[in-house]
Design an enzyme around this catalytic site. Structure first.
Site, mmCIF file in Angstrom:
data_model
loop_
_atom_site.group_PDB
_atom_site.id
_atom_site.type_symbol
_atom_site.label_atom_id
_atom_site.label_comp_id
_atom_site.label_asym_id
_atom_site.label_seq_id
_atom_site.Cartn_x
_atom_site.Cartn_y
_atom_site.Cartn_z
ATOM 1 N N ARG A 55 -40.769 16.477 7.878
ATOM 2 C CA ARG A 55 -41.930 16.329 7.002
ATOM 3 C C ARG A 55 -41.243 16.123 5.530
ATOM 4 N NH1 ARG A 55 -44.013 18.393 10.835
ATOM 5 N NH2 ARG A 55 -42.305 19.929 10.868
ATOM 6 N N THR A 56 -40.435 17.050 5.108
ATOM 7 C CA THR A 56 -40.059 16.832 3.939
ATOM 8 C C THR A 56 -39.083 15.503 3.861
ATOM 9 O OG1 THR A 56 -39.782 19.285 3.560
ATOM 10 C CG2 THR A 56 -38.409 18.177 2.125
ATOM 11 N N LYS A 84 -15.062 15.379 8.473
ATOM 12 C CA LYS A 84 -13.760 15.268 8.464
ATOM 13 C C LYS A 84 -13.100 16.369 7.415
ATOM 14 C CE LYS A 84 -14.209 10.084 8.863
ATOM 15 N NZ LYS A 84 -13.987 8.921 8.193
ATOM 16 N N ARG A 105 -30.833 18.998 0.778
ATOM 17 C CA ARG A 105 -31.407 20.103 1.692
ATOM 18 C C ARG A 105 -30.355 20.746 2.280
ATOM 19 N NH1 ARG A 105 -36.673 20.964 4.311
ATOM 20 N NH2 ARG A 105 -36.502 22.530 5.937
ATOM 21 N N HIS A 133 -37.774 26.408 -2.145
ATOM 22 C CA HIS A 133 -38.290 25.046 -1.604
ATOM 23 C C HIS A 133 -39.508 24.507 -2.714
ATOM 24 C CE1 HIS A 133 -38.909 21.863 0.849
ATOM 25 N NE2 HIS A 133 -39.283 22.441 2.046
#
Length: 304
Positions: A55-56, A84, A105, A133
């Site tokens: 959703r975010t 890497k 995030r 959040h």
């Protein structure tokens, strides 16, 4: 303080007036959540999601595209230079060179703050660690404002894992900007962190602890539900006992006010039974849908 060019790292960085401006803009953006408009044509948003999200991430991407902008980035570290050995800092520096705003995030607390210190472009925290959040909290508060017509004067229950759920920490910090009473419903060992309690107490937020929903259900205008996290329990039997005590069903809502709305940041597991979906109280799918106009408003305020 203007929204233009601001980082969004923590709810503690914003005032009630900031949120009121955001809410009015989001209400305006609801008209364009399907049709779109071109206010961010030529702008690029980079999404740097080192942790899974549905959703975010998708609501941010939809919001940017509805505003006429473009999106680059990744939804996991797989397939990127992180595999890497590229450092988080170097990844942010590269994205900063490519984009006008960066949405981050990450599983580690403080990642978004670090990104904001590195990047010249605005950084938006889409969830980091188990503490912050902010855009979810903005969405939660906007949903309450839209559904109830106000935030002040409400009795709001927050139920589940209140210690490790980052949505809860940010929501409580946001609620501290309003004149509300909060019922914190959880096992004692899953109450909010002391740091959070100290902060909201310093801001004058009134709250009480409850161990059972039925102790306070009939007084609530809003019930915000989050899951009990199984990984926090050493004893599986203790988890099963506690989990059942904080599971919301249509039956357990008997005795609730007619106007009670149930919110949930989603995804749900078994803490919110599908039987609730058909009740007059279910507002969590509308809550998720508000994510697009809310984030359209956020992006347009920051980038114009």
């Amino acid at each position: 303080m203007s929204w233009r060019g601001r980082d969004v790292v923590s709810m503690r960085d914003f005032s009630r007036k900031d949120l009121e401006v955001l809410f009015e803009k989001a209400r305006e953006m609801e008209r364009y959540a399907r049709s779109g408009l071109d206010v961010l044509r030529g702008k690029i948003m980079a999404v740097a999601f080192f942790e899974p999200s549905t959703r975010t991430r998708l609501s941010f991407e939809t919001a940017m595209k509805r505003l006429g902008g473009n999106v680059i980035g990744f939804s996991s570290a797989e397939g990127t230079s992180v595999e890497k050995g590229e450092t988080f800092s170097d990844t942010i520096r590269m994205l900063d060179a490519y984009a006008d705003v960066i949405v981050v995030r990450h599983k580690l607390e403080g990642a978004a703050k670090l990104a904001a210190e590195i990047a010249q472009s605005p950084v938006i925290n889409a969830g980091d660690g188990s503490f912050n959040h902010p855009t979810q909290a903005m969405l939660d508060l906007y949903t309450i404002w839209r559904e109830k017509g106000k935030v002040d004067g409400l009795r709001i229950g927050v139920m589940g894992d209140l210690k490790y759920a980052r949505t809860v920490n940010s929501l409580l910090e946001g609620l501290a900007l309003f004149d509300v009473e909060v019922a914190l419903i959880s096992p004692e060992f899953l109450r909010p962190r002391q740091e959070t309690l100290d902060y909201i107490q310093s801001r004058g937020l009134r709250y009480e602890f409850y161990s059972r929903l039925d102790e306070v259900l009939g007084e609530l205008d809003v019930l915000y539900v989050v899951r009990i996290q199984k990984e926090r329990f050493l004893d599986p039997l203790e988890y099963e006992r506690v989990r059942g005590s904080y599971r919301l069903t249509a039956e357990s809502l008997r005795g609730a006010k007619d106007g009670l709305i149930v919110l949930h940041p989603l995804p749900r597991v078994d803490e919110l039974d599908p039987s609730v979906d058909g009740t007059r109280h279910a507002a969590y799918f509308r809550q998720a849908a508000y994510g697009v106009p809310l984030r359209m408003a956020l992006l347009s305020l920051i980038l114009t």
